[in-house]
Design a protein around this motif. Structure first.
Motif, short mmCIF file in Angstrom:
data_model
loop_
_atom_site.label_atom_id
_atom_site.label_comp_id
_atom_site.label_asym_id
_atom_site.label_seq_id
_atom_site.Cartn_x
_atom_site.Cartn_y
_atom_site.Cartn_z
N MET A 1 -21.49 8.09 18.55
CA MET A 1 -22.73 8.88 18.62
C MET A 1 -23.45 8.99 17.28
N ASP A 2 -24.76 8.75 17.32
CA ASP A 2 -25.60 8.89 16.15
C ASP A 2 -25.68 10.36 15.73
N VAL A 3 -25.93 10.59 14.45
CA VAL A 3 -26.04 11.96 13.94
C VAL A 3 -27.42 12.54 14.22
N ASN B 1 -29.20 16.99 18.65
CA ASN B 1 -28.68 16.05 17.65
C ASN B 1 -27.18 15.81 17.85
N GLY B 2 -26.65 14.87 17.11
CA GLY B 2 -25.25 14.48 17.29
C GLY B 2 -24.28 15.60 17.02
N ASP C 1 -30.72 7.16 19.51
CA ASP C 1 -32.11 7.21 19.97
C ASP C 1 -32.87 5.92 19.65
N SER C 2 -32.31 5.09 18.77
CA SER C 2 -32.96 3.84 18.41
C SER C 2 -32.53 2.72 19.35
N LEU D 1 -21.95 7.98 14.11
CA LEU D 1 -22.66 6.92 13.40
C LEU D 1 -23.56 7.60 12.38
N SER D 2 -23.30 7.38 11.11
CA SER D 2 -23.97 8.17 10.08
C SER D 2 -24.60 7.31 9.01
N ALA D 3 -25.82 7.69 8.60
CA ALA D 3 -26.46 7.08 7.44
C ALA D 3 -26.03 7.84 6.20
#
Length: 342
Positions: free
Chosen positions: A54-56, A62-63, A9-10, A81-83
């Motif tokens: 894919m982002d979480v 959501n992911g 989303d960023s 893709l995880s923080a």
């Protein structure tokens, strides 16, 4: 050419990732999506995709939820893709069918070369995941790959003192499948190295502990080995000495820390012929040398077969090296491991 869908989303993160992809040989950007719903729609419309990155955390869908929907109709590999703050959701995503995850760089304005190399390696490995019909399952006969005789669980149990397991890409889901089959009381310790960053291993150990009958712990330095399950912490090699687990931050092996080889080598030195080593799905060749050490000390070695692996790299390296007694499907390893430790 590997065709990738990037989902985040960023706008800034999409730009960072797509710019990296543009510099990587053999990789092509198939498209971008801003949320999970758009990702699901894209995958439905494009059957030629090789990978979804894919982002979480995303709006609309959501992911994790997008992953679950995608897995209902497609076997396309999905890398999350995880923080560091998304540990629990990331572990659940791996359990739900994600091939792997990439921890987002802490400073996206100055991404380190090590991160870029790992990012590229994970994309290449995940894109080679075997695309199977969703309902397909098959049984395979156990295969002996060395001149050594295949031993039954009963034969191995007589003098067994420990089981060591190594895994990488696809490992979290495989490990959950194995560990949840174990009885509450183990006859020997089960000691695991899974390639995973610092922080995520604690969450993964807690997840296994919640779902399994025996106690599962992230290892700490000097921990006395009991008949329980232990997981190496991220960013530390783990070795066995004098009945205890010891951690160190010696240089990475095979590009990773923890690595499987230090555990396997030290376990072989400590337990000798009373050890079983198991190498599971993962990219690269980590664990092959250690499997050789176990075999040379009189221990017994098992590798996961190609059809049940997400990535066949680590088991294949051990098999090609000629240091595997037996090749089994993941389901067969689950049965054998349960028989060994009860």
């Amino acid at each position: 050419m590997i065709r990738i869908l990037v989902v985040d989303d960023s706008a800034f993160m999409r730009k960072v990732i797509t710019d990296l992809i543009a510099k990587m040989p053999g990789i092509e950007l198939a498209g971008v999506a801003r949320n999970g719903k758009a990702a699901v729609d894209f995958v439905k419309a494009d059957s030629e995709l090789d990978l979804v990155l894919m982002d979480v955390e995303m709006p609309l869908l959501n992911g994790l939820e997008a992953l679950k929907q995608i897995k209902q109709f497609s076997s396309v590999p999905v890398v999350m893709l995880s923080a560091l703050t998304n540990q629990e959701v990331t572990i659940e995503a791996l359990e739900s069918g994600a091939t792997d995850f990439v921890e987002k760089p802490t400073n996206i304005m100055a991404i380190k070369d090590d991160w870029i190399r790992e990012f590229f390696a994970k994309i290449k490995a995940a894109s080679r995941q075997q695309r199977r019909p969703l309902s397909r399952r098959r049984e395979v006969a156990p295969t002996a790959t060395t001149s050594g005789q295949v031993k039954t669980s009963l034969e191995l149990r007589r003098n067994l003192k420990a089981v060591v397991i190594g895994s990488s890409t696809g490992g979290p889901r495989a490990l959950l499948h194995l560990i949840t089959a174990l009885p509450a009381r183990l006859a020997v310790p089960v000691i695991i190295v899974q390639h995973m960053p610092k922080g995520f291993t604690k969450t993964f150990a807690e997840r296994m502990d919640a779902e399994a009958k025996p106690k599962v712990s992230e290892a700490s330095d000097g921990m006395l080995l009991k008949n329980e399950v232990y997981l190496a912490p991220g960013d530390y090699h783990m070795v066995i000495k004098d009945g205890r687990l010891h951690l160190n931050q010696e240089p990475k092996m095979h590009g990773t820390r923890p690595a499987v080889d230090p555990l396997f080598d030290s376990a072989a030195a400590y337990y000798g012929q009373n050890l079983v080593g198991i190498i599971l799905t993962g990219m690269g060749k980590d664990g092959a040398e250690g499997m050789g050490t176990i075999l040379a000390k009189g221990g017994y070695t098992i590798a996961q077969d190609k059809d049940s692996c997400v990535v066949f790299g680590m088991p294949r390296s051990a098999i090609e090296k000629g240091v595997v007694n037996e090749v089994l499907s993941l389901d067969q390893i689950r049965i054998k491991l349960e028989e060994l430790v009860r």
